[in-house]
Design a protein around this motif. Sequence first.
Motif, PDB file in Angstrom:
ATOM      1  N   ALA A  96     -14.165  38.040  29.679  1.00 28.49           N
ATOM      2  CA  ALA A  96     -13.462  37.563  28.487  1.00 28.49           C
ATOM      3  C   ALA A  96     -13.018  36.109  28.602  1.00 28.49           C
ATOM      4  CB  ALA A  96     -12.252  38.446  28.196  1.00 28.49           C
ATOM      5  N   HIS A  97     -12.949  35.583  29.813  1.00 23.39           N
ATOM      6  CA  HIS A  97     -12.557  34.183  29.982  1.00 23.39           C
ATOM      7  C   HIS A  97     -13.463  33.245  29.194  1.00 23.39           C
ATOM      8  CE1 HIS A  97      -9.305  34.842  32.591  1.00 23.39           C
ATOM      9  NE2 HIS A  97      -9.542  33.922  33.510  1.00 23.39           N
ATOM     10  N   ALA A  98     -14.761  33.575  29.131  1.00 19.14           N
ATOM     11  CA  ALA A  98     -15.704  32.699  28.430  1.00 19.14           C
ATOM     12  C   ALA A  98     -15.354  32.605  26.951  1.00 19.14           C
ATOM     13  CB  ALA A  98     -17.124  33.213  28.613  1.00 19.14           C
ATOM     14  N   GLY A  99     -15.174  33.747  26.299  1.00 15.77           N
ATOM     15  CA  GLY A  99     -14.845  33.745  24.885  1.00 15.77           C
ATOM     16  C   GLY A  99     -13.496  33.136  24.571  1.00 15.77           C
ATOM     17  N   ARG A 100     -12.602  33.141  25.555  1.00 14.98           N
ATOM     18  CA  ARG A 100     -11.279  32.551  25.360  1.00 14.98           C
ATOM     19  C   ARG A 100     -11.239  31.079  25.742  1.00 14.98           C
ATOM     20  NH1 ARG A 100      -8.327  37.724  28.209  1.00 14.98           N
ATOM     21  NH2 ARG A 100      -8.648  39.194  26.475  1.00 14.98           N
ATOM     22  N   GLY A 101     -12.368  30.577  26.227  1.00 11.31           N
ATOM     23  CA  GLY A 101     -12.433  29.162  26.545  1.00 11.31           C
ATOM     24  C   GLY A 101     -11.758  28.771  27.840  1.00 11.31           C
ATOM     25  N   ALA A 102     -11.577  29.707  28.774  1.00 16.18           N
ATOM     26  CA  ALA A 102     -10.961  29.394  30.065  1.00 16.18           C
ATOM     27  C   ALA A 102     -11.999  28.681  30.935  1.00 16.18           C
ATOM     28  CB  ALA A 102     -10.470  30.659  30.740  1.00 16.18           C
ATOM     29  N   LEU A 103     -11.829  27.371  31.120  1.00 18.06           N
ATOM     30  CA  LEU A 103     -12.868  26.568  31.750  1.00 18.06           C
ATOM     31  C   LEU A 103     -13.109  26.899  33.218  1.00 18.06           C
ATOM     32  CD1 LEU A 103     -12.235  23.063  30.132  1.00 18.06           C
ATOM     33  CD2 LEU A 103     -14.000  24.745  29.579  1.00 18.06           C
ATOM     34  N   VAL A 104     -12.198  27.617  33.839  1.00 18.05           N
ATOM     35  CA  VAL A 104     -12.448  28.016  35.222  1.00 18.05           C
ATOM     36  C   VAL A 104     -13.706  28.869  35.309  1.00 18.05           C
ATOM     37  CG1 VAL A 104     -11.072  30.149  35.167  1.00 18.05           C
ATOM     38  CG2 VAL A 104     -11.328  28.871  37.320  1.00 18.05           C
ATOM     39  N   ARG A 105     -14.071  29.506  34.222  1.00 24.91           N
ATOM     40  CA  ARG A 105     -15.310  30.284  34.207  1.00 24.91           C
ATOM     41  C   ARG A 105     -16.495  29.409  34.616  1.00 24.91           C
ATOM     42  NH1 ARG A 105     -20.282  29.352  31.348  1.00 24.91           N
ATOM     43  NH2 ARG A 105     -21.427  31.320  31.352  1.00 24.91           N
ATOM     44  N   ASN A 106     -16.497  28.142  34.237  1.00 27.66           N
ATOM     45  CA  ASN A 106     -17.603  27.257  34.572  1.00 27.66           C
ATOM     46  C   ASN A 106     -17.623  26.866  36.041  1.00 27.66           C
ATOM     47  OD1 ASN A 106     -18.485  27.296  31.941  1.00 27.66           O
ATOM     48  ND2 ASN A 106     -17.572  25.326  31.384  1.00 27.66           N
ATOM     49  N   ALA A 107     -16.554  27.186  36.772  1.00 24.44           N
ATOM     50  CA  ALA A 107     -16.485  26.855  38.199  1.00 24.44           C
ATOM     51  C   ALA A 107     -16.978  27.993  39.083  1.00 24.44           C
ATOM     52  CB  ALA A 107     -15.058  26.482  38.588  1.00 24.44           C
ATOM     53  N   TRP A 108     -17.137  29.195  38.531  1.00 23.47           N
ATOM     54  CA  TRP A 108     -17.466  30.343  39.368  1.00 23.47           C
ATOM     55  C   TRP A 108     -18.806  30.189  40.083  1.00 23.47           C
ATOM     56  CZ3 TRP A 108     -15.918  34.059  34.867  1.00 23.47           C
ATOM     57  CH2 TRP A 108     -14.515  34.137  34.821  1.00 23.47           C
ATOM     58  N   ALA A 109     -19.826  29.693  39.392  1.00 26.44           N
ATOM     59  CA  ALA A 109     -21.136  29.554  40.040  1.00 26.44           C
ATOM     60  C   ALA A 109     -21.067  28.533  41.174  1.00 26.44           C
ATOM     61  CB  ALA A 109     -22.189  29.151  39.019  1.00 26.44           C
ATOM     62  N   GLY A 110     -20.298  27.457  40.982  1.00 24.96           N
ATOM     63  CA  GLY A 110     -20.136  26.480  42.051  1.00 24.96           C
ATOM     64  C   GLY A 110     -19.385  27.050  43.240  1.00 24.96           C
ATOM     65  N   ALA A 111     -18.306  27.777  42.945  1.00 27.25           N
ATOM     66  CA  ALA A 111     -17.546  28.416  44.019  1.00 27.25           C
ATOM     67  C   ALA A 111     -18.407  29.454  44.737  1.00 27.25           C
ATOM     68  CB  ALA A 111     -16.285  29.064  43.453  1.00 27.25           C
ATOM     69  N   GLY A 112     -19.264  30.136  43.979  1.00 25.43           N
ATOM     70  CA  GLY A 112     -20.168  31.112  44.588  1.00 25.43           C
ATOM     71  C   GLY A 112     -21.168  30.448  45.521  1.00 25.43           C
ATOM     72  N   ALA A 113     -21.624  29.236  45.161  1.00 28.18           N
ATOM     73  CA  ALA A 113     -22.538  28.506  46.043  1.00 28.18           C
ATOM     74  C   ALA A 113     -21.857  28.185  47.369  1.00 28.18           C
ATOM     75  CB  ALA A 113     -23.020  27.234  45.355  1.00 28.18           C
ATOM     76  N   GLN A 114     -20.602  27.725  47.296  1.00 26.30           N
ATOM     77  CA  GLN A 114     -19.857  27.458  48.531  1.00 26.30           C
ATOM     78  C   GLN A 114     -19.659  28.729  49.350  1.00 26.30           C
ATOM     79  OE1 GLN A 114     -16.288  25.345  47.071  1.00 26.30           O
ATOM     80  NE2 GLN A 114     -16.945  23.628  48.347  1.00 26.30           N
ATOM     81  N   ALA A 115     -19.321  29.816  48.667  1.00 21.12           N
ATOM     82  CA  ALA A 115     -19.135  31.085  49.376  1.00 21.12           C
ATOM     83  C   ALA A 115     -20.435  31.543  50.020  1.00 21.12           C
ATOM     84  CB  ALA A 115     -18.614  32.147  48.410  1.00 21.12           C
ATOM     85  N   GLY A 116     -21.557  31.264  49.366  1.00 17.21           N
ATOM     86  CA  GLY A 116     -22.847  31.630  49.940  1.00 17.21           C
ATOM     87  C   GLY A 116     -23.124  30.889  51.238  1.00 17.21           C
ATOM     88  N   PHE A 117     -22.774  29.599  51.275  1.00 19.15           N
ATOM     89  CA  PHE A 117     -22.918  28.852  52.529  1.00 19.15           C
ATOM     90  C   PHE A 117     -22.064  29.483  53.626  1.00 19.15           C
ATOM     91  CE2 PHE A 117     -24.727  25.262  50.127  1.00 19.15           C
ATOM     92  CZ  PHE A 117     -25.697  24.838  51.031  1.00 19.15           C
ATOM     93  N   LEU A 118     -20.831  29.824  53.283  1.00 21.89           N
ATOM     94  CA  LEU A 118     -19.932  30.424  54.260  1.00 21.89           C
ATOM     95  C   LEU A 118     -20.490  31.749  54.774  1.00 21.89           C
ATOM     96  CD1 LEU A 118     -17.243  30.465  55.784  1.00 21.89           C
ATOM     97  CD2 LEU A 118     -16.198  31.498  53.747  1.00 21.89           C
TER      98      LEU A 118
END
Length: 470
Positions: free
Chosen positions: A206-228
Amino acid sequence: MADQHTRGEAARELRRLTEWAADLAAGGIGALPERVRRRAATILVDDLAAMAGARTDRQVTEVAALAARRGPGAEATLLTRAPDRAERGWAAFANGVAANWQELDEGYRRATCHGGLYTVPAAVAECEAEHAALGRALTSLVVGYEIVTRVARAYPAPRPPALHPHATLSPIGAAAAVSAARGHTARTLADAVSGAASLAMVGPFAHAGRGALVRNAWAGAGAQAGFLAADLAALGVAGSDDGLASVFADGLDHPVEPAALTEGLGERYAVEDGYHKVYACCQYAHAAVEAAHALRAGPLASFAPDEVASVRVETHPLALTLDGDRPENVLAGKFSVPHAVAATLVTGSTAPEVFSAEWLGDRAVAEVRGRVELSEHPAIGDPPHDRPARVTVELRGGARHSHEVVSALGGPDRPLSAGDLLGKIDALTAGRYPYFGEVAAVTLGEGVDWDVPLADLLARLTADAGEGTR
């Protein structure tokens, strides 16, 4: 919660998947069928263009600047600020944020999953940092894509989804891609995947429909977590063999379909079931946007917005959740079927600018948006015909016009032509990187050199007019 038999079966199928994937990674680009290499190259340049195209947004470039400060180094290119570079994990973070910011990144059609977004930022950063070739990056992309999309199918999210796949799946795709690029054994690759699953985020859809921009950071944070996860797996720090079931079945209450992890493995690759976006909004809305555009180009070519009495959109269940009629920012607008349809009808265009801030506050768009009603489509078919839309516009004079799209443009059943894809890439990149489209065309051509260093390719893609194509 999965029972012990199902958990054991899922763990065995994951071992089979990672054994196959490790062998594929060891074989390199030569082990991939030619059609798969081409698909992987297409996904790569499409997502790199999506990253570069987001450079016009202030917050995206500030994220890249943050990455350069927090991860100083010259390991990997920041696509929105080339030739600036950063440490590989931070570069993958910034590029992951950029890739999905405009909603023009590639996606996977058979599950709620963006296979390219979850693999490309990490695979590119790792291979550039290690001076690897284009072929190595593409092989890593294919491996990561295959694993993460099969996980998405084996543990399908409930509908409507409570959590966003960018949060739950991106660490898995990134970890698999990095592990493959490093030539890890099947055991270490499996450990990286299970460990990455436990590093997933609980990001509400629901964050996407509500315009919570942190949603756009999840894929980037996931990339960092993948390295870890890949780093830890190499040290013997991993999750359990049934870690996927523990996370998705026990923790998130997803069903378990173990056979999806291996059925048809090596026959049809997951990258062959990807889609490419031409409309800068959530793919769930694409059929409705395309139908609205067809009406505007046809029977409503000369209509005035104030003539609209009602707009009825009959569509699939996933799109019905995108029902916000007063989006507060661009992200919310991209996840609003009423806004996407209204903006398309008013402008008569589906260009990326139609889904930008410019039209959020437009009076005519707002008036039409308020007249849009959503309902379930009466005849939803099997994939790829499971995301249809029929748009019916009734005018105040009583005239009624309808158009139906069974499957939106860009999917495996209606692929973009090479010209259309390169046109999209050029439109996204020409303003900052004038040679990007030209180099992308060569990369997608018949004579591409799979052994070219990835760093050299990225330098040519992001060269400015003063540097030439180097």
